[in-house]
Design a protein around this motif. Sequence first.
Motif, PDB file in Angstrom:
ATOM      1  N   ARG A 100      17.161 -85.886  33.499  1.00  0.00           N
ATOM      2  CA  ARG A 100      16.859 -85.554  32.205  1.00  0.00           C
ATOM      3  C   ARG A 100      16.300 -84.058  31.838  1.00  0.00           C
ATOM      4  O   ARG A 100      16.010 -83.625  30.579  1.00  0.00           O
ATOM      5  N   ASP A 101      15.911 -83.401  32.881  1.00  0.00           N
ATOM      6  CA  ASP A 101      15.419 -82.037  32.758  1.00  0.00           C
ATOM      7  C   ASP A 101      16.451 -81.154  32.149  1.00  0.00           C
ATOM      8  O   ASP A 101      17.597 -81.357  32.819  1.00  0.00           O
ATOM      9  N   ALA A 102      15.968 -80.053  31.639  1.00  0.00           N
ATOM     10  CA  ALA A 102      17.331 -79.140  31.120  1.00  0.00           C
ATOM     11  C   ALA A 102      17.687 -78.043  32.045  1.00  0.00           C
ATOM     12  O   ALA A 102      16.724 -77.481  32.882  1.00  0.00           O
ATOM     13  N   ILE A 103      19.044 -78.064  32.449  1.00  0.00           N
ATOM     14  CA  ILE A 103      19.468 -76.879  33.121  1.00  0.00           C
ATOM     15  C   ILE A 103      19.351 -75.824  32.040  1.00  0.00           C
ATOM     16  O   ILE A 103      20.211 -75.633  31.013  1.00  0.00           O
ATOM     17  N   ARG A 104      19.072 -74.559  32.375  1.00  0.00           N
ATOM     18  CA  ARG A 104      18.529 -73.552  31.623  1.00  0.00           C
ATOM     19  C   ARG A 104      19.713 -72.296  32.106  1.00  0.00           C
ATOM     20  O   ARG A 104      19.581 -71.700  33.020  1.00  0.00           O
ATOM     21  N   LEU A 105      20.516 -72.028  30.827  1.00  0.00           N
ATOM     22  CA  LEU A 105      21.569 -70.811  31.313  1.00  0.00           C
ATOM     23  C   LEU A 105      21.030 -69.707  31.268  1.00  0.00           C
ATOM     24  O   LEU A 105      20.549 -69.034  30.014  1.00  0.00           O
ATOM     25  N   PRO A 106      20.975 -68.907  32.302  1.00  0.00           N
ATOM     26  CA  PRO A 106      20.269 -67.311  32.199  1.00  0.00           C
ATOM     27  C   PRO A 106      21.143 -66.435  31.423  1.00  0.00           C
ATOM     28  O   PRO A 106      22.306 -66.433  31.554  1.00  0.00           O
ATOM     29  N   ILE A 107      20.373 -65.427  31.045  1.00  0.00           N
ATOM     30  CA  ILE A 107      21.169 -64.425  30.169  1.00  0.00           C
ATOM     31  C   ILE A 107      21.912 -63.578  31.150  1.00  0.00           C
ATOM     32  O   ILE A 107      22.694 -62.857  30.672  1.00  0.00           O
ATOM     33  N   PHE A 108      21.920 -63.597  32.243  1.00  0.00           N
ATOM     34  CA  PHE A 108      22.416 -62.666  33.203  1.00  0.00           C
ATOM     35  C   PHE A 108      23.911 -63.194  33.692  1.00  0.00           C
ATOM     36  O   PHE A 108      24.239 -62.175  34.316  1.00  0.00           O
ATOM     37  N   SER A 109      24.408 -64.387  33.307  1.00  0.00           N
ATOM     38  CA  SER A 109      25.550 -64.941  33.922  1.00  0.00           C
ATOM     39  C   SER A 109      26.170 -65.395  32.854  1.00  0.00           C
ATOM     40  O   SER A 109      25.643 -66.070  31.791  1.00  0.00           O
ATOM     41  N   LYS A 110      27.403 -65.106  32.845  1.00  0.00           N
ATOM     42  CA  LYS A 110      28.625 -65.793  31.910  1.00  0.00           C
ATOM     43  C   LYS A 110      29.326 -66.674  32.544  1.00  0.00           C
ATOM     44  O   LYS A 110      30.106 -67.494  31.809  1.00  0.00           O
ATOM     45  N   GLN A 111      28.780 -67.281  33.762  1.00  0.00           N
ATOM     46  CA  GLN A 111      29.690 -68.550  34.401  1.00  0.00           C
ATOM     47  C   GLN A 111      29.038 -69.078  35.260  1.00  0.00           C
ATOM     48  O   GLN A 111      28.687 -69.087  36.440  1.00  0.00           O
ATOM     49  N   VAL A 112      28.100 -70.065  34.636  1.00  0.00           N
ATOM     50  CA  VAL A 112      27.396 -70.961  35.555  1.00  0.00           C
ATOM     51  C   VAL A 112      28.214 -72.187  35.550  1.00  0.00           C
ATOM     52  O   VAL A 112      28.684 -73.002  34.857  1.00  0.00           O
ATOM     53  N   GLU A 113      28.203 -72.899  36.929  1.00  0.00           N
ATOM     54  CA  GLU A 113      29.022 -73.927  37.345  1.00  0.00           C
ATOM     55  C   GLU A 113      28.106 -75.322  37.887  1.00  0.00           C
ATOM     56  O   GLU A 113      26.982 -74.839  38.608  1.00  0.00           O
TER      57      GLU A 113
END
Length: 267
Positions: A100-113
């Motif tokens: 339940r903790d959040a996966i945080r999308l970094p500003i450096f990437s446009k394609q997190v999988e």
Amino acid sequence: MRIARFAHAKGMSFGVVEGESEAGPQGLTIAEIEGHPFGQIQFSGARWALSDVRLLSPILPSKVVCVGRNYAEHAAEHGSEVPKEPLLFLKPSTSVIGPRDAIRLPIFSKQVEHEAELAVVIGAPGARRADRAAAERAIFGYTCANDVTARDLQRSDGQWTRAKGFDSFCPIGPWITTGLDVTDLEVRCEVGRNPEEMEVRQLGRTKDMVFDVPALVSYISHVMTLLPGDVVLTGTPAGVSPLTDGDTVTVRIEGIGELTNPVVPVA
């Protein structure tokens, strides 16, 4: 046995999860144990309904050792060959989060999988230069993991440290299952915007690993000492795909349970 680490009104503890998983969280309880689970299990006498506590990452490893391209179909979907020896890389301990903790999308990437994986938890006394039999004895149990990856950075950097190492890029949980035969388990990943619209993105079986679990633990132990609590990620089946803000991603592994995390942008 299912060993969890959890937060409750009086602090943080390890405990044994009791009850049948098919009944859902409402049918499960957690019995607190004294100290760390690697020794002899001794119960404190305290017990909670699982719904009344917050599950944390089931272990805090000194390191997370990962194996790339350990499923032939996953290697093929990226145009890569299956390695002749296990392909190793590391994720930092700071990448580990729990259910339940959040996966945080970094500003450096446009394609997190996402990458759904069986995770191995090393027990006492660890493993150093272990043969196959010693490697099997070194395994404490298994849990679910998500080897979150910034795929564009993985390609552009030429090595994988940044792509794999962001904070929150290693969800593990919900607990550690001991005494499990992992030679042929289903590994599934579902992604969606709400529980009613989850799409199956990955569906594989552990029998399709190129290198099985004892082989991986033995191989790694000849490179670096595996300490009690260290985690080994064993590779992902085909079907990896992007995550976006607002998604929920669930990794399910037969015989263990499910690990669910929301996806959000970095604040």
